[in-house]
Design an enzyme around this catalytic site. Structure first.
Site, short mmCIF file in Angstrom:
data_model
loop_
_atom_site.label_atom_id
_atom_site.label_comp_id
_atom_site.label_asym_id
_atom_site.label_seq_id
_atom_site.Cartn_x
_atom_site.Cartn_y
_atom_site.Cartn_z
N ASP A 142 0.89 -1.01 -0.16
CA ASP A 142 0.11 0.18 0.04
C ASP A 142 0.86 1.40 0.02
O ASP A 142 2.09 1.19 0.23
CB ASP A 142 -1.01 -0.03 1.12
CG ASP A 142 -2.06 1.06 0.87
OD1 ASP A 142 -2.30 1.29 0.16
OD2 ASP A 142 -2.58 1.37 2.10
N LYS A 143 0.12 2.39 -0.04
CA LYS A 143 0.88 3.80 -0.13
C LYS A 143 1.74 3.81 1.13
O LYS A 143 1.21 3.67 2.26
CB LYS A 143 -0.15 4.65 -0.18
CG LYS A 143 0.12 6.16 -0.04
CD LYS A 143 -0.85 7.17 0.02
CE LYS A 143 -0.26 8.78 0.32
NZ LYS A 143 -1.38 9.50 0.50
#
Length: 423
Positions: A142-143
């Site tokens: 994820d980010k």
């Protein structure tokens, strides 16, 4: 002779009359001019067609030459199926997976594909269609999430010093640490048996809820608290329904059931005068934000915001309001290919997919790029302390409707984060 003259005179007069009136003479002339124009048009058309044919032939010749050169190039340097061991610091990136059409959201794969093209390991057109090189990543982080042991599989040209040449075109916070040949049908996602993540956090996260977080450097984790934390993490072992630990997942969805092999918190240590600890979790696979929510719920219980029974209740069909810990400290440590190694690792043709020879490089990258970023960002921004201040607004006894409202907030945040399928 006297009879012929009147006849000639009449013919001359008639011709003059027809000429003045635009008669057949004029028509004959016009027909002649029209015929010439039509003939000219036909010639021009034929010339254009010949030019078009000639242009098409030139294009066809160029295409054939390019294909021949490509085939010759493939013979000289054929593409082979390999895996790359990739390490990266996720700060500043919108996750691992490339998002075509969203160039403002830079991802790790954007950096990687650019480097592969510039190094000559893949043709330029493979950058737009990654299927052409059979590209697959093991985990879609994820980010902001980092990795020390991400593995991607793809077909590339095995040029001399491939790893070094790819790294020449990568930024310092993204590195290829290893390369190995694999079977033609290998897929890093499908062949992966398990994934191990680590989560580095300041131990003040486990402090009592009434603790003054103004001086986090003064906090020290008691052995008894660490024991309680590990007892809570042990509850996650086995197969459970984790629908409350992600977004938009119904409790009846079979994919919400995930198998956790181990989860524990290690001994604390000091870094930059602050006490940190590392949580390690190994499972077959993880859903979006699952690990961060697993950690968030244990922190909430340890601090006294929720009772221990909420952990097991979260696996039921009811909605439970589960807090999501910050993404800063999450790191993909390694991925496991036990079944592949058992089948192909000893056949004498293929290498085992373990990275013992790269351990020093992995450790060096973490110490140079991942841990300092986590510590520095935590010291400057205080992401964990800020997140801890939001715990009182969570209702761990929430009804389904109240939890739905919180879940809707989470979903909006997920969309803002360019949602991926795994942590």
């Amino acid at each position: 002779m006297f009879k012929i003259r009147p006849l000639l005179s009449a013919l001359v007069n008639n011709r003059l009359t027809f000429d003045r009136n635009g008669g057949p003479w004029k028509s004959l002339c016009m027909m002649s001019e029209g015929s010439r124009d039509e003939q000219t048009a036909k010639l021009l058309k034929r010339a254009n067609e010949e030019n078009e044919d000639s242009a098409e032939k030139v294009q066809a010749a160029k295409k054939l030459k390019a294909e021949e050169e490509k085939a010759e190039d493939e013979k000289k340097c054929p593409k082979k199926k390999v895996v790359l061991l990739v390490a990266y610091s996720g700060k500043g990136y919108y996750g691992m997976q490339r998002n075509p059409g969203t160039s403002q959201f830079r991802t790790i794969e954007d950096e990687l594909v650019t480097a592969l093209i510039k190094s000559g390991c893949i043709p330029e057109n493979h950058g737009d269609e990654m299927k052409k090189m059979s590209f697959q990543r093991c985990a879609r982080t994820d980010k902001g999430v980092s990795a020390a042991g991400q593995v991607v599989s793809l077909k590339l040209r095995l040029i001399e010093d491939s790893v070094e040449k790819i790294n020449e075109h990568l930024p310092p916070q993204v590195r290829i640490l290893g390369l190995k040949r694999v079977t033609q049908g290998f897929n890093s996602k499908n062949n992966c048996d398990a994934r191990t993540y680590a989560y580095m956090l300041p131990t003040v996260a486990f402090s009592p809820k009434d603790y003054d977080t103004g001086d986090i450097a003064a906090f020290r984790l008691e052995p008894g608290t660490l024991q309680k934390v590990n007892a809570l993490f042990a509850l996650y072992k086995g197969t459970h329904n984790f629908h409350n630990f992600t977004s938009q997942k119904a409790p009846s969805d079979p994919s919400a059931r995930r198998y956790i092999m181990e989860m524990s918190c290690g001994e604390p240590f000091i870094n930059s005068n602050i006490q940190f600890a590392v949580i390690t979790v190994r499972g077959q696979s993880f859903m979006l934000h699952q690990i961060r929510k697993m950690i968030g719920l244990v922190i909430a219980v340890t601090k006294g915001y929720a009772k221990e029974e909420v952990v097991e209740r979260s696996w039921g069909h009811d909605k439970v309001d589960v807090p999501k810990a910050p993404g800063l400290g999450l790191v993909l440590e390694r991925v496991h290919f036990d079944r592949y190694n058992k089948r192909f690792g000893g056949d004498g043709l293929h290498e085992r997919l373990d990275w013992g020879g790269e351990e020093e490089a992995i450790k060096g990258f973490k110490e140079a790029h991942i841990y300092p970023t986590i510590v520095e960002t935590e010291c400057q921004e205080g992401s964990m302390v800020s997140w801890m201040s939001t715990l009182p607004i969570h209702d761990f006894k929430a009804t389904a409707s109240a939890a739905d409202a919180q879940d809707n907030k989470d979903q909006k945040q997920d969309k803002a984060d360019l949602r991926n399928d795994s942590d």
